[in-house]
Motif scaffolding. Structure first.
Motif, short mmCIF file in Angstrom:
data_model
loop_
_atom_site.label_atom_id
_atom_site.label_comp_id
_atom_site.label_asym_id
_atom_site.label_seq_id
_atom_site.Cartn_x
_atom_site.Cartn_y
_atom_site.Cartn_z
N ASP A 1 0.85 -1.18 0.00
CA ASP A 1 0.00 0.00 0.00
C ASP A 1 0.89 1.24 0.00
N PRO A 2 1.51 1.58 -1.14
CA PRO A 2 2.45 2.70 -1.16
C PRO A 2 1.78 4.03 -0.85
N TYR A 3 2.55 4.92 -0.26
CA TYR A 3 2.04 6.24 0.12
C TYR A 3 1.67 7.06 -1.11
N ARG A 4 0.61 7.84 -0.96
CA ARG A 4 0.29 8.89 -1.93
C ARG A 4 0.72 10.21 -1.29
N PHE A 5 1.96 10.58 -1.52
CA PHE A 5 2.47 11.81 -0.91
C PHE A 5 1.69 13.01 -1.45
N GLU A 6 1.39 13.95 -0.55
CA GLU A 6 0.57 15.09 -0.92
C GLU A 6 1.22 15.92 -2.01
N ARG B 1 3.75 2.34 -14.59
CA ARG B 1 4.97 2.37 -13.78
C ARG B 1 5.97 3.38 -14.32
N PHE B 2 6.04 3.50 -15.65
CA PHE B 2 6.96 4.46 -16.27
C PHE B 2 6.56 5.90 -15.89
N HIS B 3 5.30 6.23 -16.00
CA HIS B 3 4.84 7.56 -15.61
C HIS B 3 4.98 7.78 -14.11
N TYR B 4 4.71 6.73 -13.33
CA TYR B 4 4.79 6.82 -11.87
C TYR B 4 6.21 7.19 -11.42
N MET B 5 7.22 6.62 -12.07
CA MET B 5 8.60 6.95 -11.70
C MET B 5 8.90 8.42 -11.98
N ASN B 6 8.37 8.96 -13.08
CA ASN B 6 8.58 10.38 -13.37
C ASN B 6 7.91 11.28 -12.35
N ILE B 7 6.73 10.85 -11.89
CA ILE B 7 6.04 11.65 -10.86
C ILE B 7 6.79 11.59 -9.54
N MET B 8 7.19 10.39 -9.13
CA MET B 8 7.83 10.23 -7.82
C MET B 8 9.20 10.87 -7.78
N PRO C 1 8.67 2.39 -2.75
CA PRO C 1 7.75 3.11 -3.65
C PRO C 1 6.68 2.24 -4.28
N VAL C 2 6.87 0.93 -4.31
CA VAL C 2 5.87 0.03 -4.90
C VAL C 2 5.18 -0.80 -3.82
N PHE C 3 5.93 -1.31 -2.86
CA PHE C 3 5.39 -2.24 -1.88
C PHE C 3 4.94 -1.55 -0.59
N GLY C 4 5.10 -0.24 -0.51
CA GLY C 4 4.51 0.51 0.58
C GLY C 4 5.33 0.51 1.85
N SER C 5 4.61 0.53 2.97
CA SER C 5 5.25 0.59 4.29
C SER C 5 5.81 -0.78 4.64
N CYS C 6 7.10 -0.83 4.99
CA CYS C 6 7.79 -2.10 5.22
C CYS C 6 8.47 -2.08 6.59
N TYR C 7 8.55 -3.26 7.20
CA TYR C 7 9.21 -3.44 8.48
C TYR C 7 10.11 -4.67 8.38
N THR C 8 11.34 -4.51 8.87
CA THR C 8 12.30 -5.63 8.90
C THR C 8 12.56 -6.01 10.34
N PHE C 9 12.26 -7.25 10.70
CA PHE C 9 12.49 -7.77 12.03
C PHE C 9 13.87 -8.44 12.09
N ASN C 10 14.58 -8.21 13.19
CA ASN C 10 15.90 -8.80 13.41
C ASN C 10 16.86 -8.46 12.26
N TYR D 1 14.70 5.52 -10.70
CA TYR D 1 14.08 5.93 -9.45
C TYR D 1 14.11 4.84 -8.38
N TYR D 2 14.04 3.59 -8.76
CA TYR D 2 13.94 2.51 -7.78
C TYR D 2 15.29 2.17 -7.14
N TYR D 3 16.40 2.73 -7.61
CA TYR D 3 17.72 2.45 -7.06
C TYR D 3 18.28 3.70 -6.40
N PRO D 4 19.14 3.57 -5.41
CA PRO D 4 19.77 4.75 -4.80
C PRO D 4 20.62 5.52 -5.81
N LEU D 5 20.84 6.79 -5.51
CA LEU D 5 21.57 7.67 -6.42
C LEU D 5 23.04 7.77 -6.03
N PRO D 6 23.94 7.86 -7.01
CA PRO D 6 25.32 8.24 -6.73
C PRO D 6 25.38 9.72 -6.32
#
Length: 544
Positions: A91-96, A203-210, A251-260, A385-390
């Motif tokens: 449930d990815p965020y819809r940022f205002e 998804r292509f347009h979504y990356m440009n928006i995000m 950005p696609v899979f929403g709010s995530c939590y990693t245990f341990n 967009y889905y990868y970190p930036l240099p």
């Protein structure tokens, strides 16, 4: 004369060697000098033995320098650390900041579906919750104006001409056109499935928006807490603590939590196998801000991985259905690679030429993503967009980089076909843990128990179901067995084994030992010394 034994001739020296050496067969060369046939026979036999010996030596060294490895398996049974578990609510965020653009994109998608298939998609399909997530202090992150970005109409979905397959049936492909910066070298990104084409187009347009969002967004202090997604968490019968998880947003899979995630807390040590001693979660699978054309599944994304490792959910995660109790049994395997001359692997990634863009430990996927992103920034002028930036790079936006899609899809195709050098630059880890997963499912809660389960969750967690379908899920992750299989690479031909094999061949062909080799070296030295003495005597005789 006490240090060096002198001989009158080379013949005397050779006869002394043949009569006293420990090499078998050489005495036959001098004891039968009256019988030339026997002497010739034994001479040929010894030369043939020497030839066979050194032929065998050549085969051994060629095999040794090929550096072959053999796999050995061993079983271990001991208490070990529970793996890291990452869950996402899909449930990815819809940022205002970009919510208006997402609404426009939903309208474009509705129009495209109507154009392609004549379907009037109901407005409820693209319904957006009124409460949008606001990233804090966005105004201080830079001068971002909503009017500065406009959705491009140059990438419309089109139906390609009909084609015929082998059975004679006609089918059509759906896709969108991409061109370079000058408007040339165009190609169509097509799919045989219209659903896949629409999802990729969205998804292509979504990356440009995000890409309009700041690179770093502080979501840790947001009003959404883990209790909004995880209604119950227990490990080994004990309730989980707040220090046991790390929160991040995908950005696609929403709010995530990693245990341990770190794997350093003794609380997560697994001492017994079985369902009662694993991690048990009751999760909310409701999608209040769901983006239907970004993720077509409902439920929870789960991934089991190593500690200090970035979870690449798009590659290794699996989905859990709502209204279902899922039990996931895991079994660990360890792989240890030799590296060096025996294969290409890395211990910690410090010797890899690719600079990792992830802050966690080295993995093959992290290296491949980092390598692709570096090439993307260098070739296309912006980052995926889905990868970190240099450092000093920005994410792709077709308002600023109109041809980035053309560049990206060509590069990604080359990566998938192994035409980029990323697979050559990114070796596998020398040591890694692999988790085999087996899952079982059952309806949960049952028809007779669902009322009191819902009431208990409503009073304890503020659960309020707004959907006719069940929107909660139960997940249990446990070790099936504490014993694990270790797969180790070892040299097929080590130095000790090579020397042993050489000794065996020497004994086979000559019945002698290492001391016999020393005797041969002694013979060579004596020949050299005797030659020098003869040369010295000739020089003296010429002078006199």
């Amino acid at each position: 004369e006490g240090l060096i034994e002198f001989y009158d001739s080379f013949k005397d020296m050779f006869e002394f060697f043949c009569k006293n050496t420990t090499i078998h067969g050489t005495i036959r060369l001098v004891c039968s000098d009256s019988n030339r046939m026997k002497t010739a026979f034994w001479t040929l036999l010894l030369l043939a033995s020497f030839g066979m010996l050194y032929w065998q030596f050549a085969l051994m060294f060629s095999q040794y320098w090929a550096y072959p490895a053999v796999l050995t398996m061993s079983m271990h049974s001991e208490p070990k650390m529970f793996p890291a578990i990452t869950i996402c609510n899909l449930d990815p965020y819809r940022f205002e900041l970009v919510s208006d653009h997402l609404v426009q994109l939903d309208q474009m998608a509705e129009e495209s579906i109507a154009f392609l298939y004549g379907i009037n998609t109901s407005a409820s399909l693209f319904h957006m919750n009124e409460t949008n997530i606001q990233a804090k202090d966005l105004s201080s992150s830079g001068n971002l104006s909503r009017s500065s970005f406009k959705l491009s109409q140059n990438f419309s979905l089109l139906r390609m001409p009909d084609h015929s397959n082998r059975s004679g049936k006609k089918y059509s492909k759906v896709g969108f056109r991409l061109c370079n910066a000058t408007g040339g070298n165009c190609f169509y990104k097509t799919y045989s499935s219209g659903m896949d084409a629409i999802l990729e187009w969205y998804r292509f347009h979504y990356m440009n928006i995000m890409s309009q969002l700041p690179v770093v967004i502080n979501i840790s202090d947001h009003e959404e807490q883990i209790e909004d997604m995880v209604y119950s968490c227990q490990y080994d019968g004990e309730p989980c603590r707040r220090s046991d998880y790390v929160h991040f947003h995908h950005p696609v899979f929403g709010s995530c939590y990693t245990f341990n995630s770190k794997g350093t807390d003794s609380f997560w040590t697994a001492t017994k196998p079985g369902i009662p001693y694993g991690l048990s979660l009751i999760l909310r699978a409701e999608q209040k801000d769901h983006i239907p054309l970004l993720a077509t599944v409902a439920g929870v994304k789960v991934m089991i991985h190593n500690h200090n490792q970035t979870p690449f959910l798009e590659h290794e995660g699996f989905d859990v259905r709502p209204g279902i109790a899922t039990t996931i049994g895991i079994q660990q395997d360890e792989v240890n690679r030799l590296g060096g001359n025996y294969g290409k692997c890395t211990t910690n990634g410090n010797d890899v030429n690719v600079k990792l863009l992830y802050n966690n430990s080295y993995t093959l996927q992290a290296c491949l993503h980092s390598c692709f992103q570096h090439i993307m920034v260098r070739k296309c002028g912006c980052g995926y967009y889905y990868y970190p930036l240099p450092p000093d790079a920005e994410y792709c936006d077709y308002n600023k980089h109109p041809a980035w899609g053309h560049c990206f899809y060509q590069l990604y195709s080359r990566l998938r076909n192994h035409h980029l050098n990323c697979f050559d630059q990114c070796p596998k880890p020398c040591r890694e843990s692999l988790y085999k997963v087996s899952a079982g499912t059952a309806k949960w809660p049952s028809v007779k128990s669902q009322d009191w389960v819902r009431q208990a969750l409503r009073h304890q967690n503020g659960y309020n179901s707004t959907s006719n379908r069940l929107d909660i899920a139960k997940v249990t992750v446990f070790y099936q067995q504490l014993n694990y299989k270790s797969v180790n690479e070892s040299p097929l031909l080590s130095v000790n084994l090579l020397l042993s094999s050489m000794g065996s061949q020497w004994s086979l062909w000559f019945g002698s030992s290492v001391l016999s080799v020393v005797e041969m070296f002694e013979l060579l030295i004596d020949m050299l010394v005797l030659s020098l003495l003869f040369c010295y005597q000739r020089l003296r005789s010429k002078k006199t």
